[in-house]
Scaffold this motif. Sequence first.
Motif, short mmCIF file in Angstrom:
data_model
loop_
_atom_site.label_atom_id
_atom_site.label_comp_id
_atom_site.label_asym_id
_atom_site.label_seq_id
_atom_site.Cartn_x
_atom_site.Cartn_y
_atom_site.Cartn_z
N VAL A 79 96.98 85.39 49.21
CA VAL A 79 97.26 84.22 49.18
C VAL A 79 98.86 84.10 49.22
CG1 VAL A 79 97.66 82.30 47.34
CG2 VAL A 79 95.47 83.82 47.39
N LEU A 112 90.23 83.91 53.21
CA LEU A 112 89.11 83.76 52.32
C LEU A 112 88.01 84.39 52.67
CD1 LEU A 112 89.01 80.03 51.10
CD2 LEU A 112 90.19 81.70 50.27
N GLY A 127 83.65 84.84 48.47
CA GLY A 127 83.89 84.77 47.34
C GLY A 127 85.36 84.18 46.73
N GLY A 128 86.03 83.96 47.75
CA GLY A 128 87.33 83.42 47.72
C GLY A 128 88.33 84.50 48.27
N PRO A 129 89.57 84.55 47.97
CA PRO A 129 90.66 85.07 48.60
C PRO A 129 90.32 86.53 48.85
CG PRO A 129 91.82 83.65 47.23
CD PRO A 129 90.27 83.56 47.07
N HIS A 189 95.39 74.89 51.45
CA HIS A 189 95.08 74.14 50.25
C HIS A 189 95.11 72.85 50.55
CE1 HIS A 189 95.28 73.04 45.96
NE2 HIS A 189 94.61 74.27 45.70
N GLN A 234 85.99 75.16 50.85
CA GLN A 234 85.38 76.02 50.04
C GLN A 234 86.44 75.85 48.86
OE1 GLN A 234 84.70 80.01 51.55
NE2 GLN A 234 85.33 81.06 49.64
N GLY A 235 85.57 75.23 47.73
CA GLY A 235 86.59 74.70 46.70
C GLY A 235 87.68 74.08 47.06
N ASP A 236 89.08 74.60 46.71
CA ASP A 236 90.19 73.59 47.29
C ASP A 236 90.74 73.92 48.36
OD1 ASP A 236 90.23 71.98 44.64
OD2 ASP A 236 91.31 73.60 43.58
N TRP A 237 90.12 74.83 49.07
CA TRP A 237 90.72 75.44 50.20
C TRP A 237 89.99 74.84 51.61
CZ3 TRP A 237 94.80 78.03 50.04
CH2 TRP A 237 95.22 78.85 48.77
#
Length: 501
Positions: free
Chosen positions: A4, A338, A341-343, A355, A377-380
Amino acid sequence: MLSVFDQGPFAPCPAPFNLAAHVLRHARRLADKPALSVLQGDGSEVWTYARLESAVRGTGTGLLKAGLKPGDIVLMRLGNTVEFPIAYLGAIAAGLVPVPTSAQLTAPETARMIADLNPAAVLRDPAVACASHPLQISSASLLEMHRLPPCDYAFGDPERLAYVVYTSGTSGNPRAVAHAHRAVWARQMMVEGWYGLTADDRLLHAGAFNWTYTLGTGLLDPWAAGATALIPQPGTPPADLPALLRRHRATLFAAAPGVYRKFLHAGPLELPDLRHGLCAGEKLSRHLHAAWETATGCGLFEAFGMSECSTFISSSPSCPAQDGALGQPQPGRRTAILGSGGPVPMGEEGTIAIHRSDPGLMLGYLNAPEETAARYQGDWFLTGDQGTMSENGQIRYLGRADDMMNAGGYRVSPIEVETALAAHPGITQAGAAAVEVKPDTYVIAAFYTGPEELIPEQLQAFASQRLARYKQPRAYVHLDALPMGANGKLLRRALPALFKG
């Protein structure tokens, strides 16, 4: 550590705001300074800041007099002339929503756009193909508007719709990308993070007026900085560019990699005023980068972006790329790599994401909320491009997720293979793709251009010194030219059809 990059947000966009007013905010102070020079052989057609703003705001008045209302969408079907950026800014100044498009589109392609956009009018050069529309405003009429009284700038919420651009369509059908007025405010992050641009610069962009890369990097950004934009007249061959750079004392040069490739064939380069080059549009090979620096003694800084967010990762004079990386996110950007599961951890491959709070990010795909939501993906926002991030924020670009090759169970980036092969002295340009040699069996094939066909065994030996065994092509195909899109990008998806194995 997770992949990130976040060094704090950029300054918020002021309100009320108008994109065109921001771009031309120096026009009164710099009234007599050249804003644009259209380079024509030994001479040039000069547009001062006063002349430019007068034409822009007069066009805004003319469009409103034609019956258009703030918020109306206008499709731009104009040629490679200065009328393109003037009409674009004139529409925005008056509160209209222009949609710049490539002059190479066919009438059936524009018919689909008209059905998609339902524009109130089409700004039309008769020489440019376009489907029928009840209100077509000719380029001759637009020229007449330059002399009209200036329109008032339509200020308002910086989040409101300002313009629409279409994606290149490399991942399917082109999408209509809606951008807010704040998008131009976000472009200031490029000044430090890519350009190193000042009001004293003279930036020569080798692209056409009606290409969005030229529109942003070659025109809007220099004008917003109070600098001078230099654009070669239509039809100028790349071999003439070195002379134009010298004659017109360009301090910055911007182009796509293909132009740099042809540019370097012009022979010895003496460019005493040039500080550095800027490159975007497709991945710049290390070989081409090194050849430029050797020939000119100037740096070359590339940027990564997309229609949905312009450029947001780049190298720059203040932060050069390291170890073959693309560069790092520009100051003010929040970017991540990403996984599902995220970063992901630093150094691990994933999808490059930005973002949703970035002021340069699109409002969404026009009239397509579900398609817009699928890109998050979420806020990304997921770019669809693969990369890795190092601990110092440098990002290595690995290519489109749908371009990634799978040979023998290994995932291989075509960029890595192409970069290795581009260093061969007999190769001008390289492309790589996985090709099916028998049912469900794929190997990596390399496609290349160059003066003559090379011996495959010699190419294999060359590749073996630079690539792991599983990354090495199993076949080599010499072509007269690689398939390229209208925007100059390599069409990797077209390569397998050219395989003759």
